[in-house]
Design a protein around this motif. Structure first.
Motif, PDB file in Angstrom:
ATOM      1  N   LYS A   1       3.837  13.707  44.264  1.00 17.64           N
ATOM      2  CA  LYS A   1       5.018  12.612  44.819  1.00 17.64           C
ATOM      3  C   LYS A   1       6.466  13.526  44.508  1.00 17.64           C
ATOM      4  N   VAL A   2       6.553  14.828  44.147  1.00 16.30           N
ATOM      5  CA  VAL A   2       7.684  15.471  43.749  1.00 16.30           C
ATOM      6  C   VAL A   2       7.860  16.920  44.688  1.00 16.30           C
ATOM      7  N   SER A   3       8.989  17.331  44.712  1.00 16.44           N
ATOM      8  CA  SER A   3       9.123  18.575  45.287  1.00 16.44           C
ATOM      9  C   SER A   3       9.239  19.712  44.298  1.00 16.44           C
ATOM     10  N   PRO A   4       9.119  20.952  44.976  1.00 13.60           N
ATOM     11  CA  PRO A   4       9.120  22.308  43.836  1.00 13.60           C
ATOM     12  C   PRO A   4      10.305  22.113  43.220  1.00 13.60           C
ATOM     13  N   VAL A   5      11.507  21.851  43.811  1.00 12.62           N
ATOM     14  CA  VAL A   5      12.611  21.839  42.950  1.00 12.62           C
ATOM     15  C   VAL A   5      12.649  20.956  41.875  1.00 12.62           C
ATOM     16  N   GLN A   6      12.287  19.840  42.161  1.00 12.03           N
ATOM     17  CA  GLN A   6      12.191  18.765  41.383  1.00 12.03           C
ATOM     18  C   GLN A   6      11.186  19.159  39.963  1.00 12.03           C
ATOM     19  N   LEU A   7      10.273  19.873  40.390  1.00 10.93           N
ATOM     20  CA  LEU A   7       9.330  20.484  39.258  1.00 10.93           C
ATOM     21  C   LEU A   7       9.871  21.602  38.306  1.00 10.93           C
ATOM     22  N   LEU A   8      10.745  22.433  38.969  1.00 13.81           N
ATOM     23  CA  LEU A   8      11.580  23.319  38.211  1.00 13.81           C
ATOM     24  C   LEU A   8      12.504  22.557  37.273  1.00 13.81           C
ATOM     25  N   VAL A   9      13.226  21.425  37.791  1.00 13.62           N
ATOM     26  CA  VAL A   9      14.000  20.589  36.678  1.00 13.62           C
ATOM     27  C   VAL A   9      13.138  20.095  35.646  1.00 13.62           C
ATOM     28  N   VAL A  10      12.128  19.695  35.964  1.00 14.21           N
ATOM     29  CA  VAL A  10      11.085  19.050  35.073  1.00 14.21           C
ATOM     30  C   VAL A  10      10.703  20.105  33.810  1.00 14.21           C
ATOM     31  N   THR A  11      10.439  21.346  34.418  1.00 12.93           N
ATOM     32  CA  THR A  11      10.195  22.375  33.623  1.00 12.93           C
ATOM     33  C   THR A  11      11.298  22.818  32.688  1.00 12.93           C
ATOM     34  N   LEU A  12      12.685  22.849  33.294  1.00 10.95           N
ATOM     35  CA  LEU A  12      13.804  23.257  32.403  1.00 10.95           C
ATOM     36  C   LEU A  12      13.995  22.454  31.296  1.00 10.95           C
ATOM     37  N   PHE A  13      13.985  21.218  31.617  1.00 12.97           N
ATOM     38  CA  PHE A  13      14.204  20.133  30.517  1.00 12.97           C
ATOM     39  C   PHE A  13      13.044  19.974  29.605  1.00 12.97           C
ATOM     40  N   GLY A  14      11.735  20.096  30.090  1.00 18.05           N
ATOM     41  CA  GLY A  14      10.579  19.927  29.626  1.00 18.05           C
ATOM     42  C   GLY A  14      10.264  21.183  28.624  1.00 18.05           C
ATOM     43  N   VAL A  15      10.580  22.162  28.873  1.00 15.53           N
ATOM     44  CA  VAL A  15      10.773  23.493  27.887  1.00 15.53           C
ATOM     45  C   VAL A  15      11.754  23.267  26.657  1.00 15.53           C
ATOM     46  N   THR A  16      13.131  22.878  27.359  1.00 15.61           N
ATOM     47  CA  THR A  16      14.035  22.644  26.166  1.00 15.61           C
ATOM     48  C   THR A  16      13.553  21.656  25.194  1.00 15.61           C
ATOM     49  N   LEU A  17      13.269  20.311  25.687  1.00 13.52           N
ATOM     50  CA  LEU A  17      13.014  19.555  24.879  1.00 13.52           C
ATOM     51  C   LEU A  17      11.583  19.825  24.066  1.00 13.52           C
ATOM     52  N   PHE A  18      10.789  20.459  24.450  1.00  8.84           N
ATOM     53  CA  PHE A  18       9.534  20.965  23.771  1.00  8.84           C
ATOM     54  C   PHE A  18       9.963  21.798  22.457  1.00  8.84           C
ATOM     55  N   ALA A  19      10.824  22.706  22.822  1.00  3.74           N
ATOM     56  CA  ALA A  19      11.295  23.738  21.768  1.00  3.74           C
ATOM     57  C   ALA A  19      12.056  23.028  20.701  1.00  3.74           C
ATOM     58  N   VAL A  20      12.894  21.931  20.980  1.00  2.30           N
ATOM     59  CA  VAL A  20      13.569  21.221  19.932  1.00  2.30           C
ATOM     60  C   VAL A  20      12.527  20.214  19.253  1.00  2.30           C
ATOM     61  N   GLU A  21      11.462  19.626  19.871  1.00  2.00           N
ATOM     62  CA  GLU A  21      10.506  18.759  19.334  1.00  2.00           C
ATOM     63  C   GLU A  21       9.795  19.541  18.355  1.00  2.00           C
ATOM     64  N   GLU A  22       9.378  20.638  18.794  1.00  2.00           N
ATOM     65  CA  GLU A  22       8.342  21.663  18.213  1.00  2.00           C
ATOM     66  C   GLU A  22       9.077  22.170  16.733  1.00  2.00           C
ATOM     67  N   TYR A  23      10.436  22.397  16.984  1.00  2.00           N
ATOM     68  CA  TYR A  23      11.208  22.845  15.576  1.00  2.00           C
ATOM     69  C   TYR A  23      11.340  21.760  14.605  1.00  2.00           C
ATOM     70  N   ILE A  24      11.544  20.539  15.166  1.00  2.00           N
ATOM     71  CA  ILE A  24      11.632  19.484  14.411  1.00  2.00           C
ATOM     72  C   ILE A  24      10.405  19.088  13.469  1.00  2.00           C
ATOM     73  N   ILE A  25       9.155  19.069  14.329  1.00  2.00           N
ATOM     74  CA  ILE A  25       7.980  18.919  13.726  1.00  2.00           C
ATOM     75  C   ILE A  25       7.293  19.894  12.691  1.00  2.00           C
ATOM     76  N   LEU A  26       7.378  21.094  13.448  1.00  2.00           N
ATOM     77  CA  LEU A  26       6.413  22.040  12.618  1.00  2.00           C
ATOM     78  C   LEU A  26       7.544  22.772  11.522  1.00  2.00           C
ATOM     79  N   ASN A  27       8.894  22.819  11.901  1.00  2.00           N
ATOM     80  CA  ASN A  27       9.764  23.259  10.704  1.00  2.00           C
ATOM     81  C   ASN A  27      10.469  22.290   9.742  1.00  2.00           C
ATOM     82  N   LEU A  28      11.042  21.387  10.229  1.00  2.00           N
ATOM     83  CA  LEU A  28      11.706  20.565   9.576  1.00  2.00           C
ATOM     84  C   LEU A  28      10.643  19.331   8.909  1.00  2.00           C
TER      85      LEU A  28
END
Length: 402
Positions: free
Chosen positions: A85-112
């Protein structure tokens, strides 16, 4: 490392090929977003975890590569809900934000919060699952039924998807033990995951067979629900959950995941307007959440007599600022970590979904979803789609009356 790498590119890639006319995009876009995500993940996780304050450099080792692969997994899971249902460009946006959110939540959960989550039930699966579901919910398409003829599998596409399943299934013990504590933790993680996976296969087959009047199996269940045990063992795998504990977890997850495919996915689509192509709700979101809470229970129940004093300190890293923490408190924090992951997924996904709603991304029309031809050169002999009457607009209403 190799095992995790194979899971990301071969396992996830082929698991997405089950749609009749969407196999190119399943594997190809999986390849694209995983390769893009890897690079961004190395940077994001480097800034959070391995930045040297004195030199301002990021140090990279094999563990960073494994973690970057894990980071991509979150976005690939989200892709499962958006498949077709999505275009490759949309997937790149999903990945860009997904990885960013992932890094933040991972830092909060594993470190803080100082949770332990070697196989990523919370950090990867619960987050990725709810992230994809939130995006899919925002991008709801009321006229998706126009592509209904392509939203299904054919014989050979299901065989390909089964290859993906088997790769994931075989390498899941490595996935859960890759970044566990070396030595005992890693061995425990592999053994527990192995057992949970095996028992989830049995219950999946049993429930799948029971659900059909003639007792036949449904390929969708076998492809997906058999993996639920591995997802749910992500957090607890390196703890002393004992072999029968992991068998029970796998047993329950096989049942829950299969019931999810039978009842929950149609229910969500009908009442919550949630179109989930691959059913990531049943394979990642719910087992990931359960895995987080199973980990919390197992951590809270840890005692000196089972782990020995050194074992407790080693398993849960009760050192430095966390030296005074008791297993019970640790269990509470594990549960909190699961909630953080889900919250990040839902809120982040809703925001990213709103960004993807702008009409600038070139996503396929409602009657062109689940079709490779929108984005790929498809070889000639494949293009013999029998003419569908619904293409002529004046035929649409007649077709519904017939």
């Amino acid at each position: 490392f190799q095992d995790v790498h194979v899971m990301i590119f071969v396992g996830f890639g082929f698991l997405m090929t089950f749609l009749k006319r969407y196999s190119f995009s399943g594997v190809g876009f999986n390849f694209l977003i995983a390769s893009f995500g890897l690079q961004w993940a190395l940077l994001m996780q480097g800034w959070f975890h391995s930045l040297d304050p004195e030199t301002g450099k990021i140090y990279i080792g094999i563990e960073s590569l494994i973690n970057a692969d894990f980071c991509c997994a979150g976005s690939l899971i989200a892709y499962g809900a958006l498949l077709g249902k999505v275009s490759p460009v949309q997937l790149l946006v999903v990945t860009l934000f997904g990885v960013t959110l992932f890094a933040v939540e991972e830092y909060i959960i594993l470190n803080l919060l100082h949770c332990r989550d070697a196989g990523g039930s919370m950090v990867i699966h619960a987050f990725g699952g709810y992230y994809g579901l939130a995006i899919s919910w925002v991008l709801y398409r009321p006229n998706l039924h126009q592509s209904k003829r392509l939203n299904g599998s054919v014989y050979h596409s299901d065989v390909f998807a089964m290859i993906g399943t088997l790769f994931l299934w075989m390498f899941w013990p490595s996935f859960n033990s890759a970044i566990a504590d070396h030595g005992d933790g890693q061995h425990r993680a592999a053994i527990n995951t192995y057992l949970a996976l095996a028992s989830s296969v049995l219950t999946t087959v049993a429930i799948s067979s029971m659900s059909q009047k003639r007792g036949k199996l449904d390929m969708v269940h076998i492809q997906n629900a058999t993996l639920a045990g591995g997802v749910a063992m992500g957090t607890a795998a390196e703890f002393m959950i004992t072999p029968y504990g992991s068998l029970i977890v796998g047993f329950c997850c096989g049942i829950i995941s299969t019931f999810g495919y039978l009842f929950v996915t149609p229910f969500l689509e009908k009442y919550f307007k949630l179109q989930d192509t691959c059913g990531i709700h049943n394979l990642h979101a719910v087992p990931g959440m359960l895995g987080g809470f199973v980990g919390a229970i197992v951590a809270a129940a840890a005692t000196d007599s089972v782990y020995s004093k050194e074992g407790l300190i080693h398993t849960f890293d009760f050192e430095g600022n966390f030296a005074k923490r008791s297993p019970g408190t640790q269990g509470g924090f594990q549960a909190a970590g699961t909630c953080v992951a889900i919250a990040f997924g839902l809120v982040g996904g809703a925001i990213v979904g709103l960004i993807l709603k702008f009409p600038i991304w070139g996503d396929p029309a409602d009657d062109n979803c689940y079709d490779d031809e929108v984005y790929w050169e498809v070889p000639e002999d494949e293009e013999t789609i029998p003419p569908v009457l619904e293409y002529n607009n004046h035929m649409i209403h007649k077709h519904q009356e017939m």
